[in-house]
Write a protein that holds these residues in place. Structure first.
Motif, short mmCIF file in Angstrom:
data_model
loop_
_atom_site.label_atom_id
_atom_site.label_comp_id
_atom_site.label_asym_id
_atom_site.label_seq_id
_atom_site.Cartn_x
_atom_site.Cartn_y
_atom_site.Cartn_z
N GLY A 110 0.88 -1.42 -0.07
CA GLY A 110 -0.06 0.05 0.14
C GLY A 110 0.82 1.14 0.28
O GLY A 110 0.45 2.31 -0.62
N ARG A 111 1.79 1.15 0.78
CA ARG A 111 2.86 2.44 0.64
C ARG A 111 3.64 2.54 -0.58
O ARG A 111 3.91 3.70 -1.23
N LYS A 112 3.97 1.24 -1.18
CA LYS A 112 4.75 1.46 -2.48
C LYS A 112 3.91 2.18 -3.45
O LYS A 112 3.97 2.95 -4.38
N LYS A 113 2.35 1.58 -3.44
CA LYS A 113 1.63 2.31 -4.58
C LYS A 113 1.51 3.77 -4.21
O LYS A 113 1.25 4.82 -5.07
N ALA A 114 1.55 4.21 -2.90
CA ALA A 114 1.58 5.69 -2.72
C ALA A 114 2.50 6.21 -3.05
O ALA A 114 2.34 7.48 -3.78
N TYR A 115 3.93 5.79 -3.12
CA TYR A 115 5.11 6.46 -3.59
C TYR A 115 5.17 6.36 -5.04
O TYR A 115 5.63 7.32 -5.51
N ALA A 116 4.09 5.39 -5.72
CA ALA A 116 4.08 5.39 -7.18
C ALA A 116 3.31 6.66 -7.65
O ALA A 116 3.62 7.39 -8.44
N LYS A 117 2.27 6.85 -6.73
CA LYS A 117 1.46 7.64 -7.52
C LYS A 117 2.23 9.18 -7.13
O LYS A 117 1.92 10.18 -7.75
N ALA A 118 2.79 9.47 -6.01
CA ALA A 118 3.49 10.66 -5.83
C ALA A 118 4.59 10.82 -6.68
O ALA A 118 4.80 12.09 -7.31
N SER A 119 5.30 9.94 -7.11
CA SER A 119 6.43 10.04 -8.18
C SER A 119 5.71 10.51 -9.55
O SER A 119 6.38 11.14 -9.87
N TYR A 120 4.62 9.77 -9.85
CA TYR A 120 3.81 10.10 -11.11
C TYR A 120 3.58 11.58 -11.03
O TYR A 120 3.98 12.37 -12.04
N ALA A 121 3.28 11.97 -9.85
CA ALA A 121 2.68 13.47 -9.59
C ALA A 121 4.12 14.30 -9.67
O ALA A 121 3.93 15.36 -10.49
N TRP A 122 5.04 14.21 -8.96
CA TRP A 122 6.29 14.84 -9.28
C TRP A 122 6.92 15.01 -10.63
O TRP A 122 7.15 15.82 -11.34
N GLY A 123 6.72 13.72 -11.64
CA GLY A 123 7.29 13.58 -12.85
C GLY A 123 6.28 14.32 -13.83
O GLY A 123 6.74 15.55 -14.79
N ALA A 124 4.97 14.34 -13.62
CA ALA A 124 3.89 15.41 -14.36
C ALA A 124 4.22 16.67 -14.08
O ALA A 124 4.20 17.59 -15.04
N ILE A 125 4.48 17.23 -12.97
CA ILE A 125 4.54 18.59 -12.55
C ILE A 125 5.96 19.12 -13.15
O ILE A 125 5.91 20.18 -13.89
#
Length: 242
Positions: free
Chosen positions: A154-169
């Motif tokens: 569950g934490r890995k999934k949250a880190y994945a979402k956050a990384s995609y957000a950082w990358g997109a921004i």
């Protein structure tokens, strides 16, 4: 997931609030907080301000580098962590070298723009490879290291979402800046860069906080190691007593 692997989760409203507060504090620690933001903005702001006034590349570059070094010196005197200030010095120094070599003031910003592009791609690529970059950055801060990779999905999934957000921004920021590098003048590019320093960063940090606040609590691998060492010591003492 075994009982050892299962992260400790707070079930009370107060516990949930504490978890969010810890996540917020850890994010500010990892990314430098208010002071780190000031240290990030100030050299570029000084450069574009001086260049807008007198169009003197050398004076603008020297002033930007000088204030970066001053910020490091202040941290050293106050015995604070210098990693954020040092990264600012290196970024400014590369910009100064580029601008001095080409004689084009806009090249002061080019190394930072290339770094932003590379970092944005790194966030996306590492996440696609199953090792989200934001997890590598924040894992040690939360004392979980890489335990989230296999023991805390569950934490890995949250880190994945956050990384995609950082990358997109970051990539969206590049989509604005690189056309300006080719078409706008130095002052226009500089002021847009200053304006885009803090808001995208705060958006990315906020999204990271949102994703992690809803994720399972981190597994404290340091506490696990301490517990294992205590158990081993107790077992040796018991055997010696026998």
């Amino acid at each position: 997931m075994t009982s050892l692997d299962k992260p400790t989760e707070d079930t009370t409203a107060e516990g949930g609030h504490d978890s969010r507060a810890v996540t917020q504090d850890a994010l500010f620690e990892a990314f430098g907080g208010l002071r780190g933001m000031i240290e990030t903005v100030l050299p570029g702001l000084l450069f574009v301000t001086i260049y807008t006034i007198n169009k003197d590349l050398h004076l603008s570059a020297i002033a930007a580098l000088g204030v970066s070094l001053l910020l490091v010196a202040v941290r050293l005197v106050m015995k604070d962590t210098v990693k954020h200030a040092f990264s600012g010095v290196f970024g400014v120094a590369f910009g100064v070298v580029f601008a001095m070599m080409t004689g084009n003031a806009k090249d002061f910003y080019l190394p930072g723009m290339l770094y932003t592009l590379g970092l944005g791609l790194a966030y996306i690529i590492t996440t696609l490879c199953g090792v989200p970059l934001i997890g590598l950055i924040l894992g040690p801060v939360f004392k979980e290291n890489l335990s989230w990779r296999k023991r805390n999905p569950g934490r890995k999934k949250a880190y994945a979402k956050a990384s995609y957000a950082w990358g997109a921004i970051l990539l969206a920021k590049c989509a604005i800046l690189f056309p300006l590098y080719w078409w706008a003048d130095t002052e226009q590019l500089g002021w847009v860069l200053v304006a885009l320093k803090i808001p995208p960063f705060l958006l990315a940090v906020w999204l990271t906080w949102v994703f992690l606040a809803k994720a399972p609590a981190p597994i404290d691998v340091f506490a696990e190691m301490e517990a294992a060492e205590k158990a081993e010591k107790a077992e040796k003492e018991r055997q010696a007593a026998d």
